[in-house]
Design a protein around this motif. Structure first.
Motif, PDB file in Angstrom:
ATOM      1  N   TRP A  14       1.054  -4.743 -10.290  1.00 26.22           N
ATOM      2  CA  TRP A  14       0.572  -6.073 -10.677  1.00 26.22           C
ATOM      3  C   TRP A  14       1.034  -7.213 -11.150  1.00 26.22           C
ATOM      4  O   TRP A  14       0.896  -7.843 -10.589  1.00 26.22           O
ATOM      5  CB  TRP A  14      -0.221  -5.265 -12.191  1.00 26.22           C
ATOM      6  N   PHE A  15       2.572  -6.830 -11.788  1.00 21.18           N
ATOM      7  CA  PHE A  15       4.052  -7.536 -11.989  1.00 21.18           C
ATOM      8  C   PHE A  15       4.343  -8.168 -10.456  1.00 21.18           C
ATOM      9  O   PHE A  15       4.000  -9.738  -9.696  1.00 21.18           O
ATOM     10  CB  PHE A  15       5.158  -6.886 -12.089  1.00 21.18           C
ATOM     11  N   LEU A  16       4.295  -7.159  -9.222  1.00 19.33           N
ATOM     12  CA  LEU A  16       5.006  -7.269  -7.761  1.00 19.33           C
ATOM     13  C   LEU A  16       3.110  -8.316  -7.323  1.00 19.33           C
ATOM     14  O   LEU A  16       3.993  -9.091  -7.536  1.00 19.33           O
ATOM     15  CB  LEU A  16       5.341  -6.427  -6.807  1.00 19.33           C
ATOM     16  N   LEU A  17       2.635  -8.189  -7.258  1.00 19.82           N
ATOM     17  CA  LEU A  17       1.235  -8.972  -6.970  1.00 19.82           C
ATOM     18  C   LEU A  17       1.568 -10.835  -7.634  1.00 19.82           C
ATOM     19  O   LEU A  17       1.094 -11.158  -6.884  1.00 19.82           O
ATOM     20  CB  LEU A  17      -0.147  -8.342  -7.319  1.00 19.82           C
ATOM     21  N   ASP A  18       2.090  -9.981  -8.796  1.00 21.86           N
ATOM     22  CA  ASP A  18       1.705 -11.477  -9.216  1.00 21.86           C
ATOM     23  C   ASP A  18       2.774 -11.881  -9.258  1.00 21.86           C
ATOM     24  O   ASP A  18       2.468 -13.493  -8.543  1.00 21.86           O
ATOM     25  CB  ASP A  18       1.574 -11.424 -11.141  1.00 21.86           C
ATOM     26  N   LEU A  19       4.041 -11.996  -8.554  1.00 21.36           N
ATOM     27  CA  LEU A  19       4.585 -12.827  -8.235  1.00 21.36           C
ATOM     28  C   LEU A  19       4.747 -13.626  -6.811  1.00 21.36           C
ATOM     29  O   LEU A  19       5.125 -14.489  -6.966  1.00 21.36           O
ATOM     30  CB  LEU A  19       6.781 -11.824  -8.169  1.00 21.36           C
ATOM     31  N   TYR A  27      12.133  -6.275 -16.117  1.00 22.61           N
ATOM     32  CA  TYR A  27      11.615  -8.057 -16.363  1.00 22.61           C
ATOM     33  C   TYR A  27      11.498  -7.960 -17.475  1.00 22.61           C
ATOM     34  O   TYR A  27      11.592  -9.212 -18.330  1.00 22.61           O
ATOM     35  CB  TYR A  27      11.050  -8.410 -15.723  1.00 22.61           C
ATOM     36  N   ALA A  28      11.143  -7.008 -18.752  1.00 25.94           N
ATOM     37  CA  ALA A  28      10.646  -6.768 -19.476  1.00 25.94           C
ATOM     38  C   ALA A  28      11.732  -6.981 -20.536  1.00 25.94           C
ATOM     39  O   ALA A  28      11.858  -7.340 -21.483  1.00 25.94           O
ATOM     40  CB  ALA A  28       9.504  -5.724 -20.119  1.00 25.94           C
ATOM     41  N   ILE A  29      12.965  -6.278 -20.282  1.00 20.17           N
ATOM     42  CA  ILE A  29      14.265  -6.197 -20.710  1.00 20.17           C
ATOM     43  C   ILE A  29      14.454  -7.585 -20.959  1.00 20.17           C
ATOM     44  O   ILE A  29      15.178  -8.237 -22.302  1.00 20.17           O
ATOM     45  CB  ILE A  29      15.087  -5.172 -20.291  1.00 20.17           C
ATOM     46  N   THR A  30      14.528  -8.105 -19.451  1.00 20.36           N
ATOM     47  CA  THR A  30      15.269  -9.807 -19.752  1.00 20.36           C
ATOM     48  C   THR A  30      14.046 -10.207 -20.735  1.00 20.36           C
ATOM     49  O   THR A  30      15.036 -11.481 -21.110  1.00 20.36           O
ATOM     50  CB  THR A  30      15.618  -9.933 -18.657  1.00 20.36           C
ATOM     51  N   GLU A  31      13.567 -10.373 -20.933  1.00 19.61           N
ATOM     52  CA  GLU A  31      12.649 -11.370 -21.439  1.00 19.61           C
ATOM     53  C   GLU A  31      12.494 -11.242 -23.305  1.00 19.61           C
ATOM     54  O   GLU A  31      12.803 -12.380 -24.064  1.00 19.61           O
ATOM     55  CB  GLU A  31      10.805 -11.266 -21.789  1.00 19.61           C
ATOM     56  N   PHE A  77       1.144  -1.512   0.499  1.00 18.95           N
ATOM     57  CA  PHE A  77       0.051   0.426  -0.197  1.00 18.95           C
ATOM     58  C   PHE A  77       1.073   1.640  -0.798  1.00 18.95           C
ATOM     59  O   PHE A  77       0.666   2.428  -1.043  1.00 18.95           O
ATOM     60  CB  PHE A  77      -1.295   0.163   1.250  1.00 18.95           C
ATOM     61  N   ARG A  78       1.893   1.094   0.138  1.00 15.77           N
ATOM     62  CA  ARG A  78       3.003   2.675   0.768  1.00 15.77           C
ATOM     63  C   ARG A  78       3.584   3.061  -0.487  1.00 15.77           C
ATOM     64  O   ARG A  78       3.803   4.304  -0.289  1.00 15.77           O
ATOM     65  CB  ARG A  78       3.725   2.365   2.294  1.00 15.77           C
ATOM     66  N   ASN A  79       4.015   1.200  -1.120  1.00 16.04           N
ATOM     67  CA  ASN A  79       4.852   1.832  -2.374  1.00 16.04           C
ATOM     68  C   ASN A  79       4.099   1.301  -3.613  1.00 16.04           C
ATOM     69  O   ASN A  79       4.776   1.200  -4.628  1.00 16.04           O
ATOM     70  CB  ASN A  79       6.025   0.722  -2.031  1.00 16.04           C
ATOM     71  N   MET A  80       3.494   1.607  -3.505  1.00 15.72           N
ATOM     72  CA  MET A  80       1.407   1.251  -4.937  1.00 15.72           C
ATOM     73  C   MET A  80       2.708   2.658  -6.597  1.00 15.72           C
ATOM     74  O   MET A  80       2.774   3.907  -6.033  1.00 15.72           O
ATOM     75  CB  MET A  80       0.159   2.212  -4.680  1.00 15.72           C
ATOM     76  N   SER A  81       3.229   1.966  -7.126  1.00 19.63           N
ATOM     77  CA  SER A  81       3.173   2.611  -8.006  1.00 19.63           C
ATOM     78  C   SER A  81       4.452   3.176  -7.980  1.00 19.63           C
ATOM     79  O   SER A  81       4.981   3.888  -9.218  1.00 19.63           O
ATOM     80  CB  SER A  81       2.276   4.911  -8.619  1.00 19.63           C
ATOM     81  N   LEU A  82       5.947   2.643  -7.051  1.00 19.45           N
ATOM     82  CA  LEU A  82       6.952   1.958  -7.748  1.00 19.45           C
ATOM     83  C   LEU A  82       8.016   1.205  -7.553  1.00 19.45           C
ATOM     84  O   LEU A  82       9.111   0.433  -7.531  1.00 19.45           O
ATOM     85  CB  LEU A  82       7.756   2.740  -6.126  1.00 19.45           C
ATOM     86  N   HIS A  83       6.719   0.058  -8.845  1.00 21.07           N
ATOM     87  CA  HIS A  83       7.586  -0.777  -9.150  1.00 21.07           C
ATOM     88  C   HIS A  83       7.341  -1.239 -10.369  1.00 21.07           C
ATOM     89  O   HIS A  83       8.154  -1.999 -11.016  1.00 21.07           O
ATOM     90  CB  HIS A  83       7.059  -1.984  -8.306  1.00 21.07           C
ATOM     91  N   ASN A  84       7.572   0.162 -10.887  1.00 19.21           N
ATOM     92  CA  ASN A  84       7.052   0.324 -12.421  1.00 19.21           C
ATOM     93  C   ASN A  84       9.057  -0.493 -13.383  1.00 19.21           C
ATOM     94  O   ASN A  84       9.034  -0.798 -13.953  1.00 19.21           O
ATOM     95  CB  ASN A  84       7.301   1.566 -13.239  1.00 19.21           C
ATOM     96  N   THR A  85       9.590   0.187 -12.582  1.00 23.07           N
ATOM     97  CA  THR A  85      10.925  -0.110 -12.772  1.00 23.07           C
ATOM     98  C   THR A  85      11.459  -1.584 -13.083  1.00 23.07           C
ATOM     99  O   THR A  85      12.059  -2.191 -13.911  1.00 23.07           O
ATOM    100  CB  THR A  85      12.246   0.901 -11.855  1.00 23.07           C
TER     101      THR A  85
END
Length: 297
Positions: free
Chosen positions: A261-266, A114-118, A101-109
């Protein structure tokens, strides 16, 4: 020994001649003027090439692990275990909920890395296929198809395509001094038993690389869908935790970016389903409380 150390060769016009009648072995024939030779020197470098290929395959994973830094492991807090004391379970869920909750919108990097590694996965496997093709003299790209079609060839013209790429018997020319000091030219045959192993290794790599290329391309298609189609994110996360409410997941994802979402999915992949369901419920309640306070409720 001399032939093994130096480059050996095959005669191109002798590949399809009848063994036992015209030639002793495919690619091995008497020396003629203006003959076209195919030189073989790769067998000395196979182990080194495979070693460096393995390193390059590990690079994307290393970059991801360095960027992620054990974040998911630290956020699990034992919630991947189905049996956990209720007090410990609730305390861990509350801690993870507060962090998210405190770090919402801070995980885009994190998601971008991860997308770059794919993307690197796909680039890596394609470049390695090109590299092997050049390493084997342009024979690798069609190697698998020729082996597959080998059983369908007519027996009168049938020859093993693996022998062409990885001959077990080749020719070698070396020179010695005669008793009078003249240079004597010797045309010899060299046995390459290592190619029995090499052909098996590279036929496996051919099928494996094509599988990896297709899988990596499909992974990029899936990643594009998760970026441009938010509904796909709900479907993906819910597929990892069927007991969670997809409507609640959708409400939570509305208030975060693609990185959240990506972090929640992990977490959904690594947590026990019951614990992840409760995490979504608590996170939705926190979001609803903030919405109500902003609306003056």
């Amino acid at each position: 020994t001399y032939c093994w150390i130096h480059t050996t060769f095959s005669i191109e016009n002798a590949w399809k001649k009848r063994v036992g009648e015209e030639v002793p072995y495919p690619g091995v024939d008497k020396t003629t003027p203006n003959e076209k030779r195919v030189y073989h020197a790769y067998y000395q470098w196979v182990c080194f090439v495979l070693f460096f290929q393995a390193i390059f395959f590990y690079v994307p994973r290393y970059l991801w692990k360095a960027a992620e830094g054990g974040l998911v492991k630290n956020l699990i807090l034992g919630l991947n275990r189905p049996i956990l004391g209720e007090d410990d379970r609730r305390g861990a869920i509350n801690l993870v909920t507060d962090y998210l909750f405190r770090n919402m919108s801070l995980h885009n990097t994190l998601f971008l890395t991860y997308a770059i590694t794919e993307v690197l996965n796909l680039i890596n496997v394609i470049l390695q296929m090109v590299l092997i093709d050049r390493f084997l003299g342009g024979e690798f790209s069609s190697f698998g198809w020729e082996v597959i079609n080998f059983s369908e060839w007519d027996w009168s013209v049938r020859y093993d395509p693996m022998i062409k790429v990885f001959p077990r018997l080749t020719k070698c020319t070396f020179h010695r001094y005669g008793s009078s000091g003249d240079v004597q030219r010797h045309d010899a045959m060299c046995i390459l038993p290592i190619n029995i192993v090499n052909e098996k290794v590279y036929i496996f790599l051919w099928f494996w690389f094509y599988f990896l290329a297709i899988a990596s391309a499909l992974a990029l298609v899936y990643r594009a869908l998760t970026i441009f189609y938010p509904g796909m994110r709900v479907v993906a996360t819910h597929s990892h935790c069927r007991i969670s409410n997809p409507k609640q997941i959708k409400e939570v994802l509305k208030h975060g970016g693609v990185g959240d979402w990506f972090l929640l999915d992990l977490l959904s992949k690594n947590m026990d389903p019951l614990n992840f369901r409760d995490l979504i419920i608590d996170l939705k309640e926190k979001i609803d409380m903030v919405k109500d306070s902003k609306n003056g409720v």
